[in-house]
Design a protein around this motif. Structure first.
Motif, mmCIF file in Angstrom:
data_model
loop_
_atom_site.group_PDB
_atom_site.id
_atom_site.type_symbol
_atom_site.label_atom_id
_atom_site.label_comp_id
_atom_site.label_asym_id
_atom_site.label_seq_id
_atom_site.Cartn_x
_atom_site.Cartn_y
_atom_site.Cartn_z
ATOM 1 N N GLY A 1 1.944 6.607 -7.316
ATOM 2 C CA GLY A 1 0.922 7.390 -7.217
ATOM 3 C C GLY A 1 -0.489 6.545 -8.058
ATOM 4 O O GLY A 1 -1.299 6.866 -8.760
ATOM 5 N N ILE A 2 -0.376 5.053 -7.295
ATOM 6 C CA ILE A 2 -1.629 4.490 -8.078
ATOM 7 C C ILE A 2 -2.552 3.378 -7.077
ATOM 8 O O ILE A 2 -1.526 3.534 -6.165
ATOM 9 N N VAL A 3 -3.725 3.287 -7.501
ATOM 10 C CA VAL A 3 -4.352 2.491 -6.879
ATOM 11 C C VAL A 3 -4.129 1.014 -6.215
ATOM 12 O O VAL A 3 -3.768 0.398 -7.277
ATOM 13 N N TYR A 4 -4.149 0.553 -4.495
ATOM 14 C CA TYR A 4 -3.655 -0.743 -4.443
ATOM 15 C C TYR A 4 -4.434 -1.069 -5.075
ATOM 16 O O TYR A 4 -5.754 -1.865 -5.344
ATOM 17 N N ASN A 5 -4.605 -2.360 -5.860
ATOM 18 C CA ASN A 5 -4.906 -3.769 -6.695
ATOM 19 C C ASN A 5 -5.253 -4.969 -5.420
ATOM 20 O O ASN A 5 -5.916 -6.241 -6.184
ATOM 21 N N GLY A 6 -4.545 -4.974 -4.591
ATOM 22 C CA GLY A 6 -5.144 -5.659 -3.208
ATOM 23 C C GLY A 6 -3.464 -6.775 -3.123
ATOM 24 O O GLY A 6 -3.853 -7.992 -2.896
ATOM 25 N N VAL A 7 -2.709 -6.795 -4.224
ATOM 26 C CA VAL A 7 -1.803 -7.538 -3.904
ATOM 27 C C VAL A 7 -0.506 -7.059 -2.876
ATOM 28 O O VAL A 7 0.106 -5.749 -3.389
ATOM 29 N N CYS A 8 -0.395 -8.440 -2.406
ATOM 30 C CA CYS A 8 0.496 -7.601 -1.538
ATOM 31 C C CYS A 8 2.144 -8.015 -1.991
ATOM 32 O O CYS A 8 2.482 -7.470 -3.329
ATOM 33 N N ASP A 9 3.235 -6.962 -1.191
ATOM 34 C CA ASP A 9 4.435 -6.596 -1.759
ATOM 35 C C ASP A 9 4.944 -7.980 -2.305
ATOM 36 O O ASP A 9 5.968 -8.238 -3.201
ATOM 37 N N GLN B 1 0.642 -1.601 0.073
ATOM 38 C CA GLN B 1 0.167 0.346 0.139
ATOM 39 C C GLN B 1 1.237 1.254 0.436
ATOM 40 O O GLN B 1 0.854 1.983 -0.325
ATOM 41 N N GLU B 2 1.786 1.663 0.798
ATOM 42 C CA GLU B 2 2.959 2.267 1.083
ATOM 43 C C GLU B 2 3.236 2.522 -0.835
ATOM 44 O O GLU B 2 3.055 3.582 -0.265
ATOM 45 N N THR B 3 3.567 1.839 -1.460
ATOM 46 C CA THR B 3 4.648 1.847 -2.095
ATOM 47 C C THR B 3 3.191 1.825 -3.439
ATOM 48 O O THR B 3 4.144 2.927 -3.878
#
Length: 663
Positions: free
Chosen positions: A436-444, A429-431
Motif C-alpha cells: 500500500g505504498i507508492v513505488y519510488n522508482g527503485v527496482c527489486d 511495483q507488485e511489492t
C-alpha cells in the motif's frame, strides 16, 4: 546487461508414446495418434490433418528428408507384410530380442520386425503393433532404455540405419599382442548410457550431427539427459521396498525377536542423487561448518557466461552454425572459465592467500549459466580502504579500455531506460502495491543506487563509492554492478564482486533448493499437487531442465565444489547410529543372515571410529614424547661420561638418535 540466448527448457517427466494400432493409409483418423512420418508422405494432404495452414514447400522438404529414413521404410514394409499375412509388427527394445527375431525369421531389419502371433521370445519392453484400432488410451510408452528411442523420437536427426544405445552395448580395447602375431583384445565392458552420450556429443569433423541441428540439438540433449536421469530414478524406485534406514539398536531388537518387518523408514531420494533436497542440504551444512572453522567469507563473486565470447563464436562460425544454439559449447567454455577463476584465486592469489572457497553452479530458465562463489581470505577485508582496493562500483573514464566491458556487462538494466519493463521493476511495483505504498522508482534489486563520495561499512552493510562529480563521476554509476577490474578484463563478462558482511551470503549460495515445491509456468510459480511423502514425484514435477544444464550434467561437470573438504561426523548416543539394511523378503533365513552381517559390519560407527583414531593418535604422541625424553636423557648422560673415544661416542649418539637402543 545483455540478454541470453533463446530459452529452451522442459519441465516434468518426458515420455515418447506410440500407437499400438498399425497406421493404414486409408484411415485418416490414425494420424492423430501415429507419427506422421510413418505415413505415405507423398500424400501431402495427410500431413495437413491437424493444421491445414502448413506451408506446402516446407512439407515437401520434410518429405524429401525423411523419405530415405530406414525407420520409415521398415515401418511401411513391415506393416504391409503384417496386414497381408495376419502377423504382428514388433518394435524390439533390445539387441537380444532383435537377434532372436532375426534368427527366427531371417530378416535384417533394425527397427521393426514382423513375427507370428505365437512368437514367445519377446522382451517385456518390446512393443507389439496390431491392426486393431487404437485410441489415445492405448498409446504405449517407449521405454527409456529402448535402443530405438532416438530413431523414433528424432527421425530428422537419425536415419534409422544403426540402432542407438542398448544395455548390451560394450567397448572392446586392444591391450597388446596375443603372441601369435595378432592383437589381443580385452573382454568387452558394458557401456553406460552416460558414456555413450559423452562419446556421441563430441566435436568431430563431419560426424557431430547431434551438435549441428540448431534448436533440435537442444531438444535432443534435454531428452537424452532426461532418459539418463530417469534410468537412475527408476532404479531408486525399484529398490524402495528393499532399502530401510533404522538405528543399530532397533535392528538388533528386530533380529532377536525375528520381526524384520518392524524395521523403519523407506529411503526415497538419497543425498548421492545430484540435485536432490538432501544433496543441497549437505552442501549447506558443509558451508556452515566451513564458516564456523574459518569465520565468515570475505568476498562474494558471481560470474555469468558471455554467450558471445570468442571461444563460442569462432568454432561455431567455422561450421556455419549459430552460437546461440551451441549449448554444448556454453557448458564447456563456462566450465573452463570457472576452473580458471578458481586457479586465479587459489594459485594466482590475486586477492591474497585463500584459506577456503566454495561455489555453486546455477542455470537460469531464461538466461545463461552462472556461478556463485564464496572466498575466505587469510587477510580479512573489513575496512573501506580494503574494499576500494579490490572492488569498484564506478565506470572507468572515457577512453579507458575497460569502460566498454563494464557498460556492456555490468550495468543493471538498460543504459538509457534503466529497469523499465523488466522483471525486477515489475516485482518492485507488485511489492509496493501489496504494502500500500507508492513505488519510488527503485527496482527489486535496489537499483539505481544512491551516489556516494566514499565507501562506508555500517550495520553489516556496504555502501560502495559511486561518485556523481569529478573525474570518475557519472550518472550511470548508480547502476554499476560492483566489479573487480582485473577479473572483468580477464573474462570480459559479467563478474560481480562484493564484500561479505553477513552470514546471509553463505546461506544464499548454499541454499537448499525448493524446486520440488513448485513448478515454473510462464515465469510464475504454481503449486504442485503431489504426495508429500514421495520425494521422487516431487523432484520430477518440479524439475526444469535447460539445454546448457543437460550438457553440463552429461559431461559430468560438478555443480558444487569446495575446499578444504568437510567430513560429516554423525553424532549419536550409544547404539543409536543409523544403518542401511537391504531387505527383499524379511521372513527368509537368508535375509536374516544378511541383516546380521550388516549389523556386524556397521560396528563401530563412524563416530566411534573417529574417537578410536583420536585415542590411537594420542597414544602415539605420548610414546613419541617418551622416546624423545629418553633420547635427550641418554645424550646428556653420554656427554657427561669420560674416557670414551670420539668414534665410539659418535656411534652411540647415532644409535640414540635413530632409536635403536633404549636410553
Amino acid at each position: 546487461m545483455g540478454q541470453g540466448p533463446p530459452a529452451h527448457a522442459r519441465q516434468g517427466e518426458l515420455r515418447h508414446r506410440l500407437s499400438t494400432g498399425i497406421a493404414k493409409p486409408s484411415d485418416i483418423a490414425y494420424a492423430i495418434y501415429a507419427a506422421r512420418y510413418l505415413y505415405d508422405i507423398t500424400d501431402i494432404k495427410r500431413l495437413n490433418i491437424r493444421n491445414p495452414n502448413l506451408d506446402s514447400e516446407t512439407l515437401h522438404r520434410i518429405c524429401d528428408l525423411v523419405e530415405g529414413n530406414k525407420t520409415v521404410q521398415e515401418y511401411r514394409e513391415a506393416t504391409e507384410k503384417a496386414l497381408n499375412s495376419k502377423m504382428s509388427v514388433v518394435l524390439p527394445a533390445s539387441r537380444k530380442s532383435r537377434h532372436a527375431m532375426r534368427t527366427e525369421y531371417g530378416t535384417d531389419n533394425i527397427n521393426f520386425m514382423v513375427v507370428k502371433d505365437d512368437f514367445d521370445k519377446l522382451d517385456p519392453n518390446d512393443i507389439v503393433l496390431t491392426d486393431t484400432p487404437s485410441d489415445e488410451s492405448a498409446l504405449w510408452h517407449i521405454h527409456e532404455s529402448s535402443e530405438n528411442f532416438d530413431n523414433l523420437r528424432f527421425p530428422v536427426m537419425f536415419d534409422g540405419r544403426t540402432p542407438g544405445w542398448s544395455r548390451r552395448m560394450g567397448i572392446t580395447r586392444a591391450v597388446g599382442l596375443d603372441g601369435k602375431g595378432g592383437i589381443k583384445m580385452e573382454r568387452p565392458k558394458k557401456t553406460t548410457y552416460g558414456q555413450y552420450l559423452r562419446y556421441v556429443n563430441q566435436v568431430r569433423d563431419g560426424r557431430d550431427i547431434t551438435l549441428r541441428c540448431g534448436p533440435l540439438t537442444n531438444e535432443y540433449i534435454i531428452t537424452s539427459y532426461t532418459r539418463l536421469e530417469m534410468m537412475s530414478i527408476n532404479y531408486l524406485r525399484s529398490i524402495q521396498n528393499r532399502l530401510k534406514v533404522e538405528t543399530y539398536e532397533k535392528v538388533n531388537d528386530a533380529l532377536e525377536c525375528g520381526e524384520l518387518d518392524m524395521i523403519g523408514k523407506t529411503v526415497i531420494l538419497p543425498a548421492t542423487f545430484i540435485g536432490s533436497p538432501r544433496f543441497y542440504s549437505n552442501c549447506q551444512q558443509d558451508a556452515l561448518a566451513t564458516v564456523k572453522e574459518m569465520d565468515m567469507p570475505d568476498l562474494f563473486i558471481t560470474m555469468t557466461l558471455n554467450g558471445n565470447c570468442p571461444d563460442i563464436v569462432e568454432p561455431t562460425e567455422r561450421v556455419r552454425g549459430d552460437p546461440q544454439y551451441r549449448a554444448d559449447l556454453h557448458a564447456r567454455v563456462f566450465h573452463q572459465q570457472v576452473q580458471h577463476l578458481i586457479k586465479l584465486l587459489v594459485d594466482g592469489k590475486i586477492f591474497g592467500e585463500v584459506k577456503a572457497l566454495s561455489y555453486r553452479i546455477e542455470f537460469m530458465v531464461r538466461g545463461l549459466p552462472h556461478v556463485h562463489m564464496l572466498v575466505h581470505l587469510e587477510n580479512d577485508i573489513q575496512h573501506a580502504d580494503d574494499i576500494d582496493e579490490v572492488i569498484s562500483a564506478e565506470l572507468p573514464p572515457e577512453g579507458h579500455y575497460l569502460r566498454d566491458i563494464i557498460v556492456e556487462h555490468n550495468i543493471h538494466g538498460d543504459e538509457n531506460d534503466g529497469c523499465e519493463g523488466r522483471p525486477c521493476e515489475t516485482k518492485a511495483q507488485e511489492t509496493a502495491q501489496k504494502r500500500g505504498i507508492v513505488y519510488n522508482g527503485v527496482c527489486d534489486e535496489g537499483y539505481p543506487m544512491t551516489h556516494a563520495d566514499e565507501t562506508t561499512v555500517a550495520d553489516n552493510k556496504v555502501t560502495y563509492r559511486r561518485r556523481l562529480h569529478g573525474p570518475y563521476g557519472d550518472v550511470l554509476n548508480a547502476r554499476v554492478i560492483p566489479y573487480n577490474p582485473y577479473l572483468s578484463r580477464e573474462f570480459r563478462t559479467m563478474v560481480n564482486v562484493e564484500a561479505v558482511t553477513s552470514i546471509n551470503a553463505t546461506e544464499y549460495v548454499n541454499k537448499v533448493s525448493k524446486f520440488h515445491q513448485y513448478i515454473f509456468k510462464d515465469g510464475k510459480k504454481d503449486n504442485v499437487v503431489v504426495s508429500k511423502n514421495n520425494e521422487i514425484e516431487q523432484y520430477i514435477a518440479g524439475r526444469v531442465l535447460t539445454a546448457q544444464e543437460a550438457f553440463w550434467r552429461v559431461y559430468k561437470f560438478p555443480i558444487h565444489g569446495s575446499f578444504p573438504s568437510v567430513e560429516a561426523l554423525p553424532v549419536h548416543a550409544e547404539n543409536e547410529q543409523h544403518m542401511l539394511v537391504k531387505l527383499s523378503n524379511p521372513h527368509t533365513h537368508v535375509e536374516k543372515e544378511r541383516a546380521k552381517r550388516t549389523v556386524e559390519k556397521n560396528l563401530p560407527s563412524k563416530q566411534i571410529g573417529y574417537y578410536n583414531r583420536i585415542t590411537a593418535d594420542r597414544q602415539l604422541l605420548i610414546e613419541d614424547a617418551r622416546t624423545k625424553i629418553a633420547a635427550a636423557t641418554a645424550l646428556t648422560e653420554l656427554e657427561r661420561r669420560e674416557g670414551i673415544s670420539d668414534e665410539t661416542r659418535e656411534e652411540m649418539r647415532t644409535a640414540i638418535d635413530t632409536g635403536s637402543v633404549d636410553g
